[in-house]
Design a protein around this motif. Structure first.
Motif, PDB file in Angstrom:
ATOM      1  N   LEU A 151       9.008   5.991  -2.368  1.00  0.00           N
ATOM      2  CA  LEU A 151       7.919   5.032  -2.516  1.00  0.00           C
ATOM      3  C   LEU A 151       8.149   4.252  -3.803  1.00  0.00           C
ATOM      4  O   LEU A 151       7.938   4.787  -4.900  1.00  0.00           O
ATOM      5  CB  LEU A 151       6.575   5.757  -2.582  1.00  0.00           C
ATOM      6  N   PRO A 152       8.590   2.999  -3.720  1.00  0.00           N
ATOM      7  CA  PRO A 152       8.750   2.205  -4.937  1.00  0.00           C
ATOM      8  C   PRO A 152       7.373   1.868  -5.523  1.00  0.00           C
ATOM      9  O   PRO A 152       6.492   1.356  -4.827  1.00  0.00           O
ATOM     10  CB  PRO A 152       9.473   0.943  -4.449  1.00  0.00           C
ATOM     11  N   TYR A 153       7.205   2.142  -6.810  1.00  0.00           N
ATOM     12  CA  TYR A 153       5.916   1.965  -7.475  1.00  0.00           C
ATOM     13  C   TYR A 153       6.106   1.192  -8.770  1.00  0.00           C
ATOM     14  O   TYR A 153       6.973   1.528  -9.584  1.00  0.00           O
ATOM     15  CB  TYR A 153       5.279   3.324  -7.759  1.00  0.00           C
ATOM     16  N   ASP A 154       5.287   0.164  -8.937  1.00  0.00           N
ATOM     17  CA  ASP A 154       5.285  -0.661 -10.145  1.00  0.00           C
ATOM     18  C   ASP A 154       4.114  -0.201 -11.009  1.00  0.00           C
ATOM     19  O   ASP A 154       2.959  -0.537 -10.725  1.00  0.00           O
ATOM     20  CB  ASP A 154       5.123  -2.135  -9.760  1.00  0.00           C
ATOM     21  N   PRO A 155       4.377   0.581 -12.065  1.00  0.00           N
ATOM     22  CA  PRO A 155       3.268   1.124 -12.864  1.00  0.00           C
ATOM     23  C   PRO A 155       2.570   0.067 -13.717  1.00  0.00           C
ATOM     24  O   PRO A 155       1.405   0.253 -14.086  1.00  0.00           O
ATOM     25  CB  PRO A 155       3.953   2.179 -13.731  1.00  0.00           C
ATOM     26  N   GLN A 156       3.253  -1.018 -14.030  1.00  0.00           N
ATOM     27  CA  GLN A 156       2.628  -2.070 -14.838  1.00  0.00           C
ATOM     28  C   GLN A 156       1.551  -2.791 -14.040  1.00  0.00           C
ATOM     29  O   GLN A 156       0.460  -3.065 -14.555  1.00  0.00           O
ATOM     30  CB  GLN A 156       3.700  -3.069 -15.301  1.00  0.00           C
ATOM     31  N   ARG A 157       1.837  -3.083 -12.781  1.00  0.00           N
ATOM     32  CA  ARG A 157       0.918  -3.867 -11.943  1.00  0.00           C
ATOM     33  C   ARG A 157       0.142  -2.985 -10.959  1.00  0.00           C
ATOM     34  O   ARG A 157      -0.690  -3.494 -10.226  1.00  0.00           O
ATOM     35  CB  ARG A 157       1.697  -4.941 -11.181  1.00  0.00           C
ATOM     36  N   ASP A 158       0.421  -1.693 -10.951  1.00  0.00           N
ATOM     37  CA  ASP A 158      -0.217  -0.737 -10.038  1.00  0.00           C
ATOM     38  C   ASP A 158      -0.053  -1.194  -8.587  1.00  0.00           C
ATOM     39  O   ASP A 158      -1.010  -1.261  -7.818  1.00  0.00           O
ATOM     40  CB  ASP A 158      -1.701  -0.566 -10.386  1.00  0.00           C
ATOM     41  N   ARG A 159       1.203  -1.471  -8.217  1.00  0.00           N
ATOM     42  CA  ARG A 159       1.517  -1.938  -6.866  1.00  0.00           C
ATOM     43  C   ARG A 159       2.630  -1.082  -6.274  1.00  0.00           C
ATOM     44  O   ARG A 159       3.469  -0.528  -6.999  1.00  0.00           O
ATOM     45  CB  ARG A 159       1.949  -3.410  -6.876  1.00  0.00           C
TER      46      ARG A 159
ATOM     47  N   GLU B 244      23.791  -2.684  11.554  1.00  0.00           N
ATOM     48  CA  GLU B 244      23.005  -1.560  12.051  1.00  0.00           C
ATOM     49  C   GLU B 244      21.757  -2.029  12.797  1.00  0.00           C
ATOM     50  O   GLU B 244      20.905  -1.217  13.164  1.00  0.00           O
ATOM     51  CB  GLU B 244      22.618  -0.640  10.895  1.00  0.00           C
ATOM     52  N   GLY B 245      21.654  -3.340  13.027  1.00  0.00           N
ATOM     53  CA  GLY B 245      20.518  -3.880  13.753  1.00  0.00           C
ATOM     54  C   GLY B 245      19.203  -3.810  12.998  1.00  0.00           C
ATOM     55  O   GLY B 245      18.129  -3.879  13.606  1.00  0.00           O
ATOM     56  N   GLU B 246      19.269  -3.701  11.679  1.00  0.00           N
ATOM     57  CA  GLU B 246      18.047  -3.571  10.889  1.00  0.00           C
ATOM     58  C   GLU B 246      17.390  -4.935  10.675  1.00  0.00           C
ATOM     59  O   GLU B 246      18.063  -5.926  10.380  1.00  0.00           O
ATOM     60  CB  GLU B 246      18.349  -2.925   9.534  1.00  0.00           C
ATOM     61  N   ASP B 247      16.084  -4.960  10.804  1.00  0.00           N
ATOM     62  CA  ASP B 247      15.281  -6.164  10.599  1.00  0.00           C
ATOM     63  C   ASP B 247      14.007  -5.703   9.889  1.00  0.00           C
ATOM     64  O   ASP B 247      13.052  -5.277  10.538  1.00  0.00           O
ATOM     65  CB  ASP B 247      14.976  -6.830  11.942  1.00  0.00           C
ATOM     66  N   ILE B 248      14.007  -5.768   8.567  1.00  0.00           N
ATOM     67  CA  ILE B 248      13.005  -5.088   7.748  1.00  0.00           C
ATOM     68  C   ILE B 248      12.234  -6.098   6.897  1.00  0.00           C
ATOM     69  O   ILE B 248      12.828  -6.819   6.080  1.00  0.00           O
ATOM     70  CB  ILE B 248      13.678  -4.035   6.839  1.00  0.00           C
ATOM     71  N   GLN B 249      10.938  -6.124   7.093  1.00  0.00           N
ATOM     72  CA  GLN B 249      10.056  -6.995   6.292  1.00  0.00           C
ATOM     73  C   GLN B 249       9.530  -6.180   5.110  1.00  0.00           C
ATOM     74  O   GLN B 249       9.046  -5.057   5.280  1.00  0.00           O
ATOM     75  CB  GLN B 249       8.889  -7.491   7.135  1.00  0.00           C
ATOM     76  N   VAL B 250       9.594  -6.775   3.921  1.00  0.00           N
ATOM     77  CA  VAL B 250       9.166  -6.098   2.698  1.00  0.00           C
ATOM     78  C   VAL B 250       7.786  -6.600   2.286  1.00  0.00           C
ATOM     79  O   VAL B 250       7.531  -7.805   2.277  1.00  0.00           O
ATOM     80  CB  VAL B 250      10.185  -6.331   1.565  1.00  0.00           C
ATOM     81  N   HIS B 251       6.903  -5.665   1.953  1.00  0.00           N
ATOM     82  CA  HIS B 251       5.544  -5.986   1.535  1.00  0.00           C
ATOM     83  C   HIS B 251       5.271  -5.377   0.161  1.00  0.00           C
ATOM     84  O   HIS B 251       5.692  -4.247  -0.116  1.00  0.00           O
ATOM     85  CB  HIS B 251       4.515  -5.419   2.515  1.00  0.00           C
ATOM     86  N   VAL B 252       4.542  -6.105  -0.666  1.00  0.00           N
ATOM     87  CA  VAL B 252       4.066  -5.581  -1.940  1.00  0.00           C
ATOM     88  C   VAL B 252       2.545  -5.510  -1.871  1.00  0.00           C
ATOM     89  O   VAL B 252       1.878  -6.522  -1.635  1.00  0.00           O
ATOM     90  CB  VAL B 252       4.512  -6.474  -3.120  1.00  0.00           C
ATOM     91  N   TRP B 253       2.005  -4.307  -2.064  1.00  0.00           N
ATOM     92  CA  TRP B 253       0.562  -4.093  -1.929  1.00  0.00           C
ATOM     93  C   TRP B 253      -0.007  -3.474  -3.205  1.00  0.00           C
ATOM     94  O   TRP B 253       0.639  -2.611  -3.833  1.00  0.00           O
ATOM     95  CB  TRP B 253       0.276  -3.118  -0.792  1.00  0.00           C
ATOM     96  N   PRO B 254      -1.222  -3.866  -3.588  1.00  0.00           N
ATOM     97  CA  PRO B 254      -1.941  -3.075  -4.593  1.00  0.00           C
ATOM     98  C   PRO B 254      -2.054  -1.632  -4.109  1.00  0.00           C
ATOM     99  O   PRO B 254      -2.259  -1.386  -2.908  1.00  0.00           O
ATOM    100  CB  PRO B 254      -3.317  -3.749  -4.666  1.00  0.00           C
ATOM    101  N   PHE B 255      -1.935  -0.702  -5.038  1.00  0.00           N
ATOM    102  CA  PHE B 255      -1.941   0.699  -4.632  1.00  0.00           C
ATOM    103  C   PHE B 255      -3.190   1.058  -3.840  1.00  0.00           C
ATOM    104  O   PHE B 255      -3.108   1.754  -2.821  1.00  0.00           O
ATOM    105  CB  PHE B 255      -1.829   1.619  -5.852  1.00  0.00           C
ATOM    106  N   GLU B 256      -4.356   0.600  -4.283  1.00  0.00           N
ATOM    107  CA  GLU B 256      -5.596   0.961  -3.593  1.00  0.00           C
ATOM    108  C   GLU B 256      -5.612   0.444  -2.154  1.00  0.00           C
ATOM    109  O   GLU B 256      -6.171   1.087  -1.264  1.00  0.00           O
ATOM    110  CB  GLU B 256      -6.808   0.441  -4.366  1.00  0.00           C
ATOM    111  N   ASP B 257      -5.013  -0.729  -1.905  1.00  0.00           N
ATOM    112  CA  ASP B 257      -4.943  -1.251  -0.537  1.00  0.00           C
ATOM    113  C   ASP B 257      -4.073  -0.356   0.341  1.00  0.00           C
ATOM    114  O   ASP B 257      -4.387  -0.118   1.515  1.00  0.00           O
ATOM    115  CB  ASP B 257      -4.385  -2.675  -0.535  1.00  0.00           C
TER     116      ASP B 257
END
Length: 205
Positions: free
Chosen positions: A59-67, A158-171
């Motif tokens: 789980l990638p976590y950004d502690p500065q922005r809490d995301r 490998e047929g990968e098709d991956i969408q990346v999302h950045v979310w606030p932790f609480e969301d």
């Protein structure tokens, strides 16, 4: 537990092992018996076991922005059981080479999210389905900078098709509560972070 039960080298006897399928994954059928809590050996059981490489989830976590950074991709196993088989998940990969779990976490973060991770915080190791699979999962939180992160990634071969999302932790935590995030590794990691976020932010900020 009765004193007569002593798990050890003789606690399980494999009578026969059949190779049922060999591919990217494998399936074996075992005829075995094991020692029971009475201390006696039980009857012969027939069990299929799905053989998988061990997995790494982070789980990638950004502690500065809490995301947190989550990925979204199609999962065939959810196709007939969910209205939407595109699942929100952690960055993940298999240990299918001579690699340490930490190296897999860093590699997969770059391949699946274009993300360079910093420190890794081990959460736990667990069996997701030990009744029928030998897979063991190594679970981490990875420190990251989420600024500017996003897009579509994955290995085309490998047929990968991956969408990346950045979310606030609480969301993200709310998405666990209402069932939008419904896979084990993501639920475990986000709930662990909910319990330990103050300590993680204190050490990583």
């Amino acid at each position: 537990m009765p004193d007569t039960f002593k798990p050890g080298p003789d606690a399980v006897e494999i009578v026969e092992r059949e190779a049922c399928f060999r591919g990217f994954y494998s399936l074996d059928r075992l005829h075995l018996r094991h020692r029971q809590f009475s201390g006696e050996m039980g009857p012969v059981l027939n069990r299929e076991v799905f053989l998988r490489h061990d997995a790494v989830c982070v789980l990638p976590y950004d502690p500065q922005r809490d995301r947190v950074v989550l990925i979204e991709q199609f999962r065939v196993g959810a196709m007939h059981k969910s209205d939407n088989p595109w699942l929100l998940e952690l960055v993940a990969g298999l240990i299918d080479k001579d690699e340490e779990p930490e190296a897999v976490a860093h590699r997969e973060a770059m391949e699946e999210a274009g993300l360079k991770l910093g420190a890794l915080w081990p959460i736990t190791q667990y069996y997701p389905s030990p009744g029928g699979s030998n897979e063991r999962v190594h679970l981490f939180v990875g420190r990251c900078d989420s600024e500017g992160v996003g897009g579509v990634f994955g290995l085309a071969e490998e047929g990968e098709d991956i969408q990346v999302h950045v979310w606030p932790f609480e969301d993200a935590l709310d998405a666990v509560k209402d069932g939008r995030i419904d896979n084990a590794a993501s639920i475990i990691a986000l709930q662990w972070l909910a319990l330990n976020r103050a300590e993680v932010r204190g050490l990583w900020q």
